[in-house]
Scaffold this motif. Sequence first.
Motif, PDB file in Angstrom:
ATOM      1  N   MET A   1      18.319   0.806 -49.625  1.00  0.00           N
ATOM      2  CA  MET A   1      17.285   1.723 -49.178  1.00  0.00           C
ATOM      3  C   MET A   1      16.729   2.493 -50.376  1.00  0.00           C
ATOM      4  O   MET A   1      17.467   2.914 -51.247  1.00  0.00           O
ATOM      5  N   THR A   2      15.440   2.658 -50.411  1.00  0.00           N
ATOM      6  CA  THR A   2      14.810   3.453 -51.461  1.00  0.00           C
ATOM      7  C   THR A   2      14.152   4.666 -50.827  1.00  0.00           C
ATOM      8  O   THR A   2      13.711   4.630 -49.692  1.00  0.00           O
ATOM      9  N   THR A   3      14.127   5.736 -51.586  1.00  0.00           N
ATOM     10  CA  THR A   3      13.625   7.001 -51.072  1.00  0.00           C
ATOM     11  C   THR A   3      12.507   7.533 -51.949  1.00  0.00           C
ATOM     12  O   THR A   3      12.712   7.773 -53.140  1.00  0.00           O
ATOM     13  N   THR A   4      11.350   7.742 -51.351  1.00  0.00           N
ATOM     14  CA  THR A   4      10.254   8.421 -52.024  1.00  0.00           C
ATOM     15  C   THR A   4      10.436   9.914 -51.807  1.00  0.00           C
ATOM     16  O   THR A   4      10.756  10.351 -50.692  1.00  0.00           O
ATOM     17  N   LEU A   5      10.278  10.690 -52.859  1.00  0.00           N
ATOM     18  CA  LEU A   5      10.380  12.148 -52.778  1.00  0.00           C
ATOM     19  C   LEU A   5       8.990  12.739 -52.955  1.00  0.00           C
ATOM     20  O   LEU A   5       8.243  12.320 -53.845  1.00  0.00           O
ATOM     21  N   VAL A   6       8.643  13.703 -52.116  1.00  0.00           N
ATOM     22  CA  VAL A   6       7.335  14.330 -52.188  1.00  0.00           C
ATOM     23  C   VAL A   6       7.534  15.827 -52.398  1.00  0.00           C
ATOM     24  O   VAL A   6       8.314  16.470 -51.687  1.00  0.00           O
ATOM     25  N   THR A   7       6.837  16.369 -53.397  1.00  0.00           N
ATOM     26  CA  THR A   7       6.885  17.802 -53.679  1.00  0.00           C
ATOM     27  C   THR A   7       5.481  18.365 -53.438  1.00  0.00           C
ATOM     28  O   THR A   7       4.583  17.647 -53.000  1.00  0.00           O
ATOM     29  N   GLU A   8       5.300  19.617 -53.777  1.00  0.00           N
ATOM     30  CA  GLU A   8       3.995  20.247 -53.587  1.00  0.00           C
ATOM     31  C   GLU A   8       2.882  19.492 -54.313  1.00  0.00           C
ATOM     32  O   GLU A   8       1.796  19.301 -53.789  1.00  0.00           O
ATOM     33  N   ARG A   9       3.179  19.035 -55.556  1.00  0.00           N
ATOM     34  CA  ARG A   9       2.132  18.390 -56.362  1.00  0.00           C
ATOM     35  C   ARG A   9       2.411  16.947 -56.730  1.00  0.00           C
ATOM     36  O   ARG A   9       1.542  16.273 -57.279  1.00  0.00           O
ATOM     37  N   LEU A  10       3.625  16.468 -56.463  1.00  0.00           N
ATOM     38  CA  LEU A  10       4.032  15.164 -56.984  1.00  0.00           C
ATOM     39  C   LEU A  10       4.530  14.229 -55.886  1.00  0.00           C
ATOM     40  O   LEU A  10       5.047  14.674 -54.862  1.00  0.00           O
ATOM     41  N   ARG A  11       4.402  12.962 -56.187  1.00  0.00           N
ATOM     42  CA  ARG A  11       5.014  11.910 -55.378  1.00  0.00           C
ATOM     43  C   ARG A  11       5.916  11.118 -56.321  1.00  0.00           C
ATOM     44  O   ARG A  11       5.437  10.599 -57.341  1.00  0.00           O
ATOM     45  N   LEU A  12       7.210  11.068 -56.010  1.00  0.00           N
ATOM     46  CA  LEU A  12       8.180  10.327 -56.813  1.00  0.00           C
ATOM     47  C   LEU A  12       8.499   9.044 -56.055  1.00  0.00           C
ATOM     48  O   LEU A  12       9.104   9.084 -54.990  1.00  0.00           O
ATOM     49  N   GLU A  13       8.065   7.917 -56.612  1.00  0.00           N
ATOM     50  CA  GLU A  13       8.220   6.618 -55.957  1.00  0.00           C
ATOM     51  C   GLU A  13       9.295   5.812 -56.666  1.00  0.00           C
ATOM     52  O   GLU A  13       9.281   5.705 -57.902  1.00  0.00           O
ATOM     53  N   PRO A  14      10.239   5.223 -55.921  1.00  0.00           N
ATOM     54  CA  PRO A  14      11.250   4.378 -56.558  1.00  0.00           C
ATOM     55  C   PRO A  14      10.591   3.316 -57.440  1.00  0.00           C
ATOM     56  O   PRO A  14       9.661   2.623 -56.996  1.00  0.00           O
ATOM     57  N   CYS A  15      11.019   3.239 -58.691  1.00  0.00           N
ATOM     58  CA  CYS A  15      10.405   2.304 -59.641  1.00  0.00           C
ATOM     59  C   CYS A  15      10.547   0.870 -59.158  1.00  0.00           C
ATOM     60  O   CYS A  15      11.635   0.425 -58.780  1.00  0.00           O
TER      61      CYS A  15
END
Length: 169
Positions: free
Chosen positions: A1-15
């Motif tokens: 399973m991969t997890t995308t993290l979302v913050t106020e200004r950023l989207r962190l996508e599994p490479c």
Amino acid sequence: MTTTLVTERLRLEPCGMDHHDGLCVVNRDPEVMRYIGGRPQTAEETRAWIGRAETRWTDLGYSWWAIRPAATGEIVGACCLQHIENDPVQELEIGWRLLPAHWGRGYATEAARAMIGFGFQELGAPRLFSIADPRNTASIRVMQRLGMRSLGLRRHYGTDAATYVLDRP
């Protein structure tokens, strides 16, 4: 399973390989890589790096994320949650790299906070480390801003590194 993290200004996508072109731009920048191995990566080295990250995502459920500001969607860096020296018997560390045009905007701190939340809440890590070349004062300031405490210089990745730790609250 991969997890995308979302913050106020950023989207962190599994490479993944769909990030290859953007991550090549990051990894071939000499300023980005100055304190991370000392030399830019070739496209083939970045492809292999992404392949290792994809394997860790599958095996462990965490690894490297591509950093994308929500406003533009472009890849401006990468950040990780991984075992120190990629050795599963060692503790978990967080790390980051950003293109120079995006330094000083708080992206590293914002991405790190998201990874800290993931590490503590999702993985139940008792503590998280961060390691930097002692000359990398910008990364050390991020560690301090995150509330991490210095453990001084410790030997990691074959060199003496500024080592910081944050205990789970």
